[in-house]
Design a protein around this motif. Structure first.
Motif, PDB file in Angstrom:
ATOM      1  N   MET A   1       0.829  -1.205   0.000  1.00  0.00           N
ATOM      2  CA  MET A   1       0.000   0.000   0.000  1.00  0.00           C
ATOM      3  C   MET A   1       0.865   1.257   0.000  1.00  0.00           C
ATOM      4  O   MET A   1       0.632   2.186  -0.766  1.00  0.00           O
ATOM      5  CB  MET A   1      -0.953  -0.009   1.205  1.00  0.00           C
ATOM      6  N   GLU A   2       1.890   1.298   0.860  1.00  0.00           N
ATOM      7  CA  GLU A   2       2.747   2.485   0.949  1.00  0.00           C
ATOM      8  C   GLU A   2       3.480   2.765  -0.363  1.00  0.00           C
ATOM      9  O   GLU A   2       3.567   3.906  -0.788  1.00  0.00           O
ATOM     10  CB  GLU A   2       3.781   2.326   2.065  1.00  0.00           C
ATOM     11  N   GLU A   3       4.024   1.727  -0.985  1.00  0.00           N
ATOM     12  CA  GLU A   3       4.845   1.929  -2.170  1.00  0.00           C
ATOM     13  C   GLU A   3       4.036   2.118  -3.445  1.00  0.00           C
ATOM     14  O   GLU A   3       4.513   2.758  -4.383  1.00  0.00           O
ATOM     15  CB  GLU A   3       5.823   0.760  -2.353  1.00  0.00           C
ATOM     16  N   THR A   4       2.808   1.554  -3.494  1.00  0.00           N
ATOM     17  CA  THR A   4       2.066   1.551  -4.766  1.00  0.00           C
ATOM     18  C   THR A   4       0.622   2.028  -4.685  1.00  0.00           C
ATOM     19  O   THR A   4       0.005   2.262  -5.724  1.00  0.00           O
ATOM     20  CB  THR A   4       2.031   0.133  -5.374  1.00  0.00           C
ATOM     21  N   GLY A   5       0.051   2.107  -3.499  1.00  0.00           N
ATOM     22  CA  GLY A   5      -1.360   2.440  -3.376  1.00  0.00           C
ATOM     23  C   GLY A   5      -2.286   1.289  -3.709  1.00  0.00           C
ATOM     24  O   GLY A   5      -3.502   1.448  -3.744  1.00  0.00           O
ATOM     25  N   VAL A   6      -1.742   0.104  -3.925  1.00  0.00           N
ATOM     26  CA  VAL A   6      -2.533  -1.081  -4.264  1.00  0.00           C
ATOM     27  C   VAL A   6      -2.890  -1.836  -2.984  1.00  0.00           C
ATOM     28  O   VAL A   6      -2.050  -2.009  -2.099  1.00  0.00           O
ATOM     29  CB  VAL A   6      -1.754  -2.006  -5.237  1.00  0.00           C
ATOM     30  N   THR A   7      -4.140  -2.283  -2.917  1.00  0.00           N
ATOM     31  CA  THR A   7      -4.578  -3.134  -1.816  1.00  0.00           C
ATOM     32  C   THR A   7      -4.455  -4.594  -2.258  1.00  0.00           C
ATOM     33  O   THR A   7      -4.935  -4.960  -3.328  1.00  0.00           O
ATOM     34  CB  THR A   7      -6.046  -2.832  -1.436  1.00  0.00           C
ATOM     35  N   ALA A   8      -3.785  -5.389  -1.438  1.00  0.00           N
ATOM     36  CA  ALA A   8      -3.606  -6.817  -1.724  1.00  0.00           C
ATOM     37  C   ALA A   8      -3.696  -7.582  -0.409  1.00  0.00           C
ATOM     38  O   ALA A   8      -3.422  -7.029   0.657  1.00  0.00           O
ATOM     39  CB  ALA A   8      -2.267  -7.067  -2.402  1.00  0.00           C
ATOM     40  N   THR A   9      -4.077  -8.853  -0.502  1.00  0.00           N
ATOM     41  CA  THR A   9      -4.155  -9.710   0.686  1.00  0.00           C
ATOM     42  C   THR A   9      -3.200 -10.881   0.541  1.00  0.00           C
ATOM     43  O   THR A   9      -2.919 -11.342  -0.559  1.00  0.00           O
ATOM     44  CB  THR A   9      -5.590 -10.235   0.904  1.00  0.00           C
ATOM     45  N   VAL A  10      -2.720 -11.362   1.672  1.00  0.00           N
ATOM     46  CA  VAL A  10      -1.751 -12.460   1.694  1.00  0.00           C
ATOM     47  C   VAL A  10      -2.440 -13.780   1.354  1.00  0.00           C
ATOM     48  O   VAL A  10      -3.468 -14.114   1.931  1.00  0.00           O
ATOM     49  CB  VAL A  10      -1.074 -12.573   3.081  1.00  0.00           C
ATOM     50  N   ARG A  11      -1.854 -14.505   0.416  1.00  0.00           N
ATOM     51  CA  ARG A  11      -2.302 -15.857   0.103  1.00  0.00           C
ATOM     52  C   ARG A  11      -1.403 -16.884   0.792  1.00  0.00           C
ATOM     53  O   ARG A  11      -1.869 -17.880   1.307  1.00  0.00           O
ATOM     54  CB  ARG A  11      -2.281 -16.092  -1.410  1.00  0.00           C
ATOM     55  N   GLY A  12      -0.102 -16.658   0.783  1.00  0.00           N
ATOM     56  CA  GLY A  12       0.830 -17.587   1.408  1.00  0.00           C
ATOM     57  C   GLY A  12       2.266 -17.152   1.173  1.00  0.00           C
ATOM     58  O   GLY A  12       2.529 -16.159   0.496  1.00  0.00           O
ATOM     59  N   ILE A  13       3.190 -17.903   1.728  1.00  0.00           N
ATOM     60  CA  ILE A  13       4.622 -17.666   1.546  1.00  0.00           C
ATOM     61  C   ILE A  13       5.104 -18.574   0.430  1.00  0.00           C
ATOM     62  O   ILE A  13       4.838 -19.775   0.445  1.00  0.00           O
ATOM     63  CB  ILE A  13       5.393 -17.957   2.849  1.00  0.00           C
ATOM     64  N   VAL A  14       5.824 -17.989  -0.548  1.00  0.00           N
ATOM     65  CA  VAL A  14       6.280 -18.796  -1.682  1.00  0.00           C
ATOM     66  C   VAL A  14       7.792 -18.920  -1.782  1.00  0.00           C
ATOM     67  O   VAL A  14       8.282 -19.763  -2.530  1.00  0.00           O
ATOM     68  CB  VAL A  14       5.717 -18.274  -3.020  1.00  0.00           C
ATOM     69  N   ALA A  15       8.540 -18.087  -1.060  1.00  0.00           N
ATOM     70  CA  ALA A  15       9.999 -18.189  -1.141  1.00  0.00           C
ATOM     71  C   ALA A  15      10.634 -17.562   0.088  1.00  0.00           C
ATOM     72  O   ALA A  15      10.072 -16.642   0.694  1.00  0.00           O
ATOM     73  CB  ALA A  15      10.512 -17.496  -2.402  1.00  0.00           C
ATOM     74  N   LEU A  16      11.806 -18.082   0.446  1.00  0.00           N
ATOM     75  CA  LEU A  16      12.619 -17.531   1.527  1.00  0.00           C
ATOM     76  C   LEU A  16      14.041 -17.363   1.021  1.00  0.00           C
ATOM     77  O   LEU A  16      14.537 -18.200   0.266  1.00  0.00           O
ATOM     78  CB  LEU A  16      12.661 -18.476   2.733  1.00  0.00           C
ATOM     79  N   ARG A  17      14.683 -16.276   1.444  1.00  0.00           N
ATOM     80  CA  ARG A  17      16.103 -16.088   1.154  1.00  0.00           C
ATOM     81  C   ARG A  17      16.791 -15.854   2.484  1.00  0.00           C
ATOM     82  O   ARG A  17      16.327 -15.067   3.306  1.00  0.00           O
ATOM     83  CB  ARG A  17      16.316 -14.878   0.242  1.00  0.00           C
ATOM     84  N   ASP A  18      17.898 -16.531   2.700  1.00  0.00           N
ATOM     85  CA  ASP A  18      18.657 -16.436   3.932  1.00  0.00           C
ATOM     86  C   ASP A  18      20.053 -15.919   3.590  1.00  0.00           C
ATOM     87  O   ASP A  18      20.775 -16.553   2.821  1.00  0.00           O
ATOM     88  CB  ASP A  18      18.737 -17.826   4.580  1.00  0.00           C
ATOM     89  N   GLN A  19      20.423 -14.751   4.139  1.00  0.00           N
ATOM     90  CA  GLN A  19      21.746 -14.182   3.894  1.00  0.00           C
ATOM     91  C   GLN A  19      22.466 -13.947   5.215  1.00  0.00           C
ATOM     92  O   GLN A  19      22.329 -12.876   5.821  1.00  0.00           O
ATOM     93  CB  GLN A  19      21.639 -12.859   3.128  1.00  0.00           C
ATOM     94  N   PRO A  20      23.232 -14.959   5.682  1.00  0.00           N
ATOM     95  CA  PRO A  20      24.012 -14.756   6.903  1.00  0.00           C
ATOM     96  C   PRO A  20      25.188 -13.829   6.605  1.00  0.00           C
ATOM     97  O   PRO A  20      25.981 -14.093   5.713  1.00  0.00           O
ATOM     98  CB  PRO A  20      24.505 -16.152   7.267  1.00  0.00           C
ATOM     99  N   ARG A  21      25.241 -12.720   7.313  1.00  0.00           N
ATOM    100  CA  ARG A  21      26.319 -11.738   7.164  1.00  0.00           C
ATOM    101  C   ARG A  21      26.331 -10.889   8.424  1.00  0.00           C
ATOM    102  O   ARG A  21      25.711 -11.259   9.406  1.00  0.00           O
ATOM    103  CB  ARG A  21      26.127 -10.908   5.891  1.00  0.00           C
ATOM    104  N   ASP A  22      27.036  -9.747   8.422  1.00  0.00           N
ATOM    105  CA  ASP A  22      27.128  -8.936   9.636  1.00  0.00           C
ATOM    106  C   ASP A  22      25.758  -8.624  10.226  1.00  0.00           C
ATOM    107  O   ASP A  22      25.571  -8.671  11.432  1.00  0.00           O
ATOM    108  CB  ASP A  22      27.882  -7.632   9.368  1.00  0.00           C
TER     109      ASP A  22
END
Length: 187
Positions: free
Chosen positions: A87-108
């Protein structure tokens, strides 16, 4: 930058082995600094075979087209974060369906990024003019002519070609807890 003082009582921290790792621990109380973490979220909003993208107006990635997203606030449930960010970035209203991907970046600052499949509800994309300077729904063909970030290309491929089942919100967890849980179990 390593922490130098206790966040609980203000005394100096020292390095100690705790749980097989060297950690900064308070010299006066039981506080242990377990590390620095950030949790980012991204949206894959589809409408009529097109994906919602934004062009970054700030670094990192200024000028690249990416999926909308951001970082969770301390006391904000993650599924509310992604709805807010879209909403903040685009003004579009959307609802969550599910999680489709995860990225893990171990660093500082250890970064975990959670990509959500979202259902378009309402609104035409309008950039916020701060973090993004353009926004719209784009087809795969249109994206070929755009400077789409590599990670976003991977996520778009999941959004278009994946089964989009992902992890679904568990609305009736068998153990009560504060917050939300996601599961791939179908009830």
């Amino acid at each position: 930058m390593a922490p130098r003082f206790c966040m609980e009582c203000g005394h100096p921290l020292e390095l100690r082995e705790i749980g097989g790792e060297e950690r900064h621990a308070c010299t006066a109380c039981s506080f242990v600094h377990w590390g620095n973490y950030s949790i980012g979220v991204g949206a894959l909003v589809l409408r009529e075979e097109k994906v919602l993208l934004v062009r970054r107006a700030i670094q990192p990635g200024k000028g690249n087209w990416t999926n909308p997203g951001g970082y969770i606030e301390q006391h904000e449930p993650i599924e509310k974060t992604i709805v807010r960010e879209v909403m903040e970035e685009t003004g579009v209203t959307a609802t969550v369906r599910g999680i489709v991907a995860l990225r893990d970046q171990p660093r500082d600052i250890h970064n975990v990024y959670v990509a959500f499949a979202m259902d378009y509800v309402d609104g035409e994309p309008v950039p916020d003019g701060v973090e993004v300077d353009a926004a719209g729904f784009f087809s795969l063909e249109e994206m070929k002519q755009m400077q789409v970030a590599g990670f976003t290309q991977w996520l778009v491929d999941i959004a278009i070609h994946g089964d989009m089942q992902g992890l679904l919100p568990d609305k009736e967890p068998n153990a009560p807890f504060q917050g939300s849980g996601f599961s791939n179990l179908r009830r």
